[in-house]
Design a protein around this motif. Structure first.
Motif, PDB file in Angstrom:
ATOM      1  N   GLY A  31      75.941  35.170  50.312  1.00  0.00           N
ATOM      2  CA  GLY A  31      76.807  34.429  50.529  1.00  0.00           C
ATOM      3  C   GLY A  31      78.318  34.959  49.856  1.00  0.00           C
ATOM      4  O   GLY A  31      78.304  36.007  49.061  1.00  0.00           O
ATOM      5  N   SER A  32      79.346  34.131  49.943  1.00  0.00           N
ATOM      6  CA  SER A  32      80.503  34.475  49.442  1.00  0.00           C
ATOM      7  C   SER A  32      80.292  34.488  47.661  1.00  0.00           C
ATOM      8  O   SER A  32      79.727  33.976  47.225  1.00  0.00           O
ATOM      9  N   SER A  33      81.048  35.869  47.382  1.00  0.00           N
ATOM     10  CA  SER A  33      81.112  36.184  45.845  1.00  0.00           C
ATOM     11  C   SER A  33      79.717  36.543  45.314  1.00  0.00           C
ATOM     12  O   SER A  33      79.589  36.887  44.351  1.00  0.00           O
ATOM     13  N   ARG A  34      78.599  36.769  46.378  1.00  0.00           N
ATOM     14  CA  ARG A  34      77.413  37.284  46.108  1.00  0.00           C
ATOM     15  C   ARG A  34      77.058  38.598  46.800  1.00  0.00           C
ATOM     16  O   ARG A  34      75.996  38.463  47.729  1.00  0.00           O
ATOM     17  N   GLN A  35      77.795  39.540  46.561  1.00  0.00           N
ATOM     18  CA  GLN A  35      77.456  40.850  46.999  1.00  0.00           C
ATOM     19  C   GLN A  35      77.579  41.914  45.969  1.00  0.00           C
ATOM     20  O   GLN A  35      78.542  41.755  45.142  1.00  0.00           O
ATOM     21  N   GLN A  36      76.687  42.771  45.794  1.00  0.00           N
ATOM     22  CA  GLN A  36      76.729  43.729  44.675  1.00  0.00           C
ATOM     23  C   GLN A  36      76.214  45.042  44.867  1.00  0.00           C
ATOM     24  O   GLN A  36      75.085  45.201  45.639  1.00  0.00           O
ATOM     25  N   VAL A  37      76.635  45.953  44.615  1.00  0.00           N
ATOM     26  CA  VAL A  37      76.307  47.597  44.628  1.00  0.00           C
ATOM     27  C   VAL A  37      75.108  47.567  43.601  1.00  0.00           C
ATOM     28  O   VAL A  37      75.586  47.143  42.426  1.00  0.00           O
ATOM     29  N   LEU A  83      89.004  48.570  57.686  1.00  0.00           N
ATOM     30  CA  LEU A  83      87.976  49.568  57.771  1.00  0.00           C
ATOM     31  C   LEU A  83      88.354  50.707  58.701  1.00  0.00           C
ATOM     32  O   LEU A  83      88.353  51.827  58.240  1.00  0.00           O
ATOM     33  N   ARG A  84      89.202  50.419  59.630  1.00  0.00           N
ATOM     34  CA  ARG A  84      89.708  51.386  60.515  1.00  0.00           C
ATOM     35  C   ARG A  84      90.822  52.175  59.658  1.00  0.00           C
ATOM     36  O   ARG A  84      90.719  53.515  60.076  1.00  0.00           O
ATOM     37  N   ASP A  85      91.598  51.537  59.118  1.00  0.00           N
ATOM     38  CA  ASP A  85      92.762  52.256  58.194  1.00  0.00           C
ATOM     39  C   ASP A  85      92.124  53.408  57.169  1.00  0.00           C
ATOM     40  O   ASP A  85      92.657  54.315  57.048  1.00  0.00           O
ATOM     41  N   HIS A 128      83.814  43.793  52.918  1.00  0.00           N
ATOM     42  CA  HIS A 128      84.945  43.858  52.169  1.00  0.00           C
ATOM     43  C   HIS A 128      84.429  44.519  50.603  1.00  0.00           C
ATOM     44  O   HIS A 128      85.334  45.351  50.245  1.00  0.00           O
ATOM     45  N   THR A 129      83.520  43.862  50.275  1.00  0.00           N
ATOM     46  CA  THR A 129      83.012  44.643  48.791  1.00  0.00           C
ATOM     47  C   THR A 129      82.527  46.125  49.045  1.00  0.00           C
ATOM     48  O   THR A 129      82.722  46.775  48.420  1.00  0.00           O
ATOM     49  N   THR A 130      81.841  46.337  50.246  1.00  0.00           N
ATOM     50  CA  THR A 130      81.208  47.810  50.479  1.00  0.00           C
ATOM     51  C   THR A 130      82.462  48.631  50.765  1.00  0.00           C
ATOM     52  O   THR A 130      82.561  49.911  50.253  1.00  0.00           O
TER      53      THR A 130
END
Length: 220
Positions: free
Chosen positions: A73-79, A156-158, A118-120
């Motif tokens: 979920g939101s704010s819960r993405q991590q490398v 991402l395209r940019d 976005h995080t990745t």
């Protein structure tokens, strides 16, 4: 003087470091719809796919950079495993071992695919020298929280980052179509379908084969 000249000569004649062909971020779904056994299927299947002889050969030859991301979920993405240069089969095996042993960080949260992208995306700053940049995202549900995946597509395209997806249709039979319309982006982007988690290991292996051994073509 002769010693200095010998040192300078050896430096000048030393082979240049091989360029990175592919930066590949592996983004794994750990949302609430994924139970403990399904999480284990994903991690073990991904590790096995990386060890496939053809996949591993292509990654080592291309001096690939690999990274693992857990997302929910939101704010819960991590490398959880940072960029790792695969410059030997031993390095590839070590990375695959880390994937198989990577502990789950979250449970029982929503599905924020846009946030995951976005995080990745931000992590690619440190591997901008790689010729190809790719996010390999797998998931079993539509995005239901946070920014919409399509809102990240322009960024991402940019940066020349391609997003491919693996749709695990355990409970959502139309997930492949959703991923095709909303998640994947970039030159040659594609979706692979798994009818359920049991199919994940074989489907991720075939997906990796396609990603690391074929040049992207076409434009989504």
């Amino acid at each position: 003087m002769h010693i200095l000249r010998a040192i300078l000569t050896s430096v000048c004649l030393a082979p240049a470091a091989q360029a990175c062909d592919l930066a590949l971020a592996l983004a794994v779904d750990v949302s609430g719809s994924v139970d403990a056994s399904e999480f284990r299927i994903q991690m073990d299947g991904l590790a096995a796919g990386l060890r496939d002889p053809i996949v591993s050969e292509a990654l080592v030859r291309g001096q690939a950079q690999l990274m693992l991301v857990q997302w929910t979920g939101s704010s819960r993405q991590q490398v959880t495993i940072p960029w790792t240069r695969v410059d030997s089969f031993a390095a590839l095996d070590r990375f695959a071992d880390q994937v198989a042993e990577d502990p789950r960080i979250w449970r029982n949260f929503s599905t924020a695919i846009g946030e995951a992208l976005h995080t990745t995306l931000d992590a690619f700053e440190s591997v901008s020298d790689c010729k190809r940049r790719l996010i390999d995202l797998s998931g079993d549900g539509v995005s239901n929280e946070g920014v919409e995946p399509t809102q990240v597509h322009a960024a991402l395209r940019d940066r020349g980052i391609v997003v491919n997806a693996l749709a695990i249709e355990e409970s959502e039979p139309d997930l492949t179509a959703y991923f095709f319309e909303n998640v994947i982006v970039g030159e040659g982007a594609f979706v692979v379908s798994a009818s359920g988690f049991a199919d994940y290991p074989e489907r991720i292996r075939k997906k990796l084969l396609r990603e690391v051994t074929q040049q992207t073509a076409g434009l989504k």
